[in-house]
Design an enzyme around this catalytic site. Structure first.
Site, PDB file in Angstrom:
ATOM      1  N   GLU A  63       8.978  -4.036  10.813  1.00 18.86           N
ATOM      2  CA  GLU A  63       9.420  -2.747  10.247  1.00 18.86           C
ATOM      3  C   GLU A  63       9.889  -1.801  11.345  1.00 18.86           C
ATOM      4  O   GLU A  63       9.181  -1.598  12.355  1.00 18.86           O
ATOM      5  CB  GLU A  63       8.268  -2.106   9.445  1.00 18.86           C
ATOM      6  CG  GLU A  63       8.675  -0.746   8.852  1.00 18.86           C
ATOM      7  CD  GLU A  63       7.734  -0.210   7.794  1.00 18.86           C
ATOM      8  OE1 GLU A  63       6.761  -0.904   7.430  1.00 18.86           O
ATOM      9  OE2 GLU A  63       7.996   0.918   7.333  1.00 18.86           O
TER      10      GLU A  63
ATOM     11  N   ASP B   9      -1.176  -6.302  -0.409  1.00 17.31           N
ATOM     12  CA  ASP B   9      -1.211  -5.594   0.879  1.00 17.31           C
ATOM     13  C   ASP B   9      -2.622  -5.065   1.122  1.00 17.31           C
ATOM     14  O   ASP B   9      -3.121  -4.256   0.320  1.00 17.31           O
ATOM     15  CB  ASP B   9      -0.207  -4.428   0.798  1.00 17.31           C
ATOM     16  CG  ASP B   9       0.308  -4.011   2.152  1.00 17.31           C
ATOM     17  OD1 ASP B   9      -0.049  -4.654   3.156  1.00 17.31           O
ATOM     18  OD2 ASP B   9       1.085  -3.041   2.182  1.00 17.31           O
TER      19      ASP B   9
ATOM     20  N   GLU C 215      -1.655  -5.364   8.608  1.00 14.99           N
ATOM     21  CA  GLU C 215      -0.895  -4.778   9.719  1.00 14.99           C
ATOM     22  C   GLU C 215      -1.577  -5.076  11.051  1.00 14.99           C
ATOM     23  O   GLU C 215      -2.811  -5.091  11.134  1.00 14.99           O
ATOM     24  CB  GLU C 215      -0.796  -3.250   9.527  1.00 14.99           C
ATOM     25  CG  GLU C 215      -0.025  -2.864   8.270  1.00 14.99           C
ATOM     26  CD  GLU C 215       0.110  -1.349   8.086  1.00 14.99           C
ATOM     27  OE1 GLU C 215      -0.297  -0.585   8.986  1.00 14.99           O
ATOM     28  OE2 GLU C 215       0.628  -0.943   7.024  1.00 14.99           O
TER      29      GLU C 215
ATOM     30  N   LYS D  65      -1.179  -9.476   2.957  1.00 16.02           N
ATOM     31  CA  LYS D  65      -0.494  -8.957   4.152  1.00 16.02           C
ATOM     32  C   LYS D  65      -1.428  -7.981   4.847  1.00 16.02           C
ATOM     33  O   LYS D  65      -2.147  -7.233   4.184  1.00 16.02           O
ATOM     34  CB  LYS D  65       0.808  -8.257   3.767  1.00 16.02           C
ATOM     35  CG  LYS D  65       1.511  -7.596   4.948  1.00 16.02           C
ATOM     36  CD  LYS D  65       2.887  -7.094   4.593  1.00 16.02           C
ATOM     37  CE  LYS D  65       2.929  -5.687   4.039  1.00 16.02           C
ATOM     38  NZ  LYS D  65       2.314  -4.655   4.902  1.00 16.02           N
TER      39      LYS D  65
ATOM     40  N   ASP E 119       0.840  -1.205   0.000  1.00 16.25           N
ATOM     41  CA  ASP E 119       0.000   0.000   0.000  1.00 16.25           C
ATOM     42  C   ASP E 119       0.871   1.251   0.000  1.00 16.25           C
ATOM     43  O   ASP E 119       0.376   2.379  -0.106  1.00 16.25           O
ATOM     44  CB  ASP E 119      -1.014  -0.005   1.160  1.00 16.25           C
ATOM     45  CG  ASP E 119      -0.353   0.056   2.522  1.00 16.25           C
ATOM     46  OD1 ASP E 119       0.897  -0.062   2.596  1.00 16.25           O
ATOM     47  OD2 ASP E 119      -1.081   0.220   3.528  1.00 16.25           O
ATOM     48  N   SER E 120       2.208   1.064   0.041  1.00 15.20           N
ATOM     49  CA  SER E 120       3.139   2.176  -0.206  1.00 15.20           C
ATOM     50  C   SER E 120       2.883   2.762  -1.596  1.00 15.20           C
ATOM     51  O   SER E 120       3.322   3.884  -1.891  1.00 15.20           O
ATOM     52  CB  SER E 120       4.589   1.700  -0.092  1.00 15.20           C
ATOM     53  OG  SER E 120       4.785   0.504  -0.822  1.00 15.20           O
TER      54      SER E 120
HETATM   55  O1  KIV Z   1       3.453  -1.120   1.690  1.00 14.75           O
HETATM   56  C1  KIV Z   1       4.637  -1.505   1.745  1.00 14.75           C
HETATM   57  O2  KIV Z   1       5.458  -1.253   0.861  1.00 14.75           O
HETATM   58  C2  KIV Z   1       5.043  -2.254   2.927  1.00 14.75           C
HETATM   59  C3  KIV Z   1       6.503  -2.530   3.096  1.00 14.75           C
HETATM   60  C4  KIV Z   1       7.157  -1.340   3.674  1.00 14.75           C
HETATM   61  C5  KIV Z   1       6.747  -3.743   3.892  1.00 14.75           C
HETATM   62  O3  KIV Z   1       4.228  -2.585   3.733  1.00 14.75           O
END
Ligand code: KIV
Length: 291
Positions: A195, A96, A128, A126, A57-58
């Protein structure tokens, strides 16, 4: 920096699975993971032989230009996930889960995790959080969808954390992180991201759990490493976290190329003869007769 070897491993490479993640940890071989959000980058990462791709989600920050990861939606994530799945065949593909796609209810979490596999071409998801996400992790893994946890600096909680700050620095915070890692393992996660956690603590947690811990800003003692590709390539110019090693400066390279193009067009050096389609004299005369 290590020397460069161009790798072309795409076609021969076996698909990386969650089992392969576990086996790498058992053999003490580092797991490699990078983010991707589009087809050409996914292809290049696959070709390099990287184990896993995270459609992170970056995306919100490094591609879409938002201040943090909160605005990105499920539909936007799926759009990019599909592009990545068309470009990368061998790596384990992890989608994510964006903010608010799994926090409201376990049912939402399960439905949206399913969308990453059904509509996004991902192999796993993934999310959080630790103990507060255990029920969601149980439900998702119970439906046969592999889940990667994410502990430490969890960017979707940026406002609660008071900024993007390192985590686990006090004894009680460190203890809570260790417990969360154990809870995620017990809930069925196949792996987790650590992280911005002190290296000693990250190494300790990695050793206390049997699932692989993939670190970002968490030192060399984790079972693997992940980076945001735009940071590694120097494509994201707004800031670079301290823990990133820049392997290229593509923002500068792009900028130079654009300036060169601008100059070439302005001075009529582009297009040149070799970039130009011509008509034969006969074709031209035919045209003139009809004009
Ligand atoms: O969204 C992302 O790129 C991440 C990484 C920093 C692990 O969660």
């Amino acid at each position: 920096m290590s020397t460069t070897t161009i790798s072309t491993t795409t076609s021969q490479r076996k698909k990386v699975t969650t089992l392969a993640f576990r086996q790498k940890k058992e053999r003490g071989e580092p797991i490699t993971m990078l983010t991707a959000y589009d087809y050409p980058t996914a292809m290049a990462i696959d070709k390099a032989g990287i184990d896993a791709i995270l459609v992170g989600d970056s995306l919100a920050m490094v591609v879409l230009g938002y201040e943090n990861t909160l605005p990105v939606t499920m539909d936007e994530m799926l759009h990019h996930a599909r592009a990545v799945s068309r470009g990368a065949k061998a790596p384990l593909l992890v989608g994510d889960m964006p903010f608010m796609s799994y926090q409201v209810s376990v049912e939402d979490a399960l439905r949206n995790a399913g969308r990453f596999l059904q509509q996004g071409g991902m192999d796993a998801v993934k999310l959080e959080g630790g103990r507060e996400r255990a029920d969601a992790v149980r439900a998702i893994t119970g439906a046969g969808i592999p889940v990667m946890g994410h502990l430490g600096l969890t960017p979707q909680s940026v406002h609660q954390m008071g900024g993007f700050r390192a985590q686990g620095k006090t004894a009680s915070a460190a203890k809570r992180l260790l417990e969360d890692a154990q809870i995620l393992e017990e809930a069925g996660a196949f792996s987790l991201v650590l992280e911005a956690v002190p290296a000693r603590l990250a190494e300790y947690i990695s050793k206390q759990i049997s699932i692989p811990a993939v670190g970002i800003g968490a030192g060399a003692g984790c079972d693997g490493q992940v980076l945001v590709t735009h940071d590694l390539l120097g494509l994201f110019d707004r800031f670079t976290p301290k823990f990133v090693r820049k392997y290229a400066n593509l923002h500068e390279t792009m900028n130079k190329a654009f300036i060169q193009y601008l100059n070439d067009v302005n001075t009529k050096q582009f297009p040149a003869v070799e970039h130009t389609l011509e008509m034969t004299d006969d074709e031209w005369n035919d045209f003139l007769r009809t004009a």
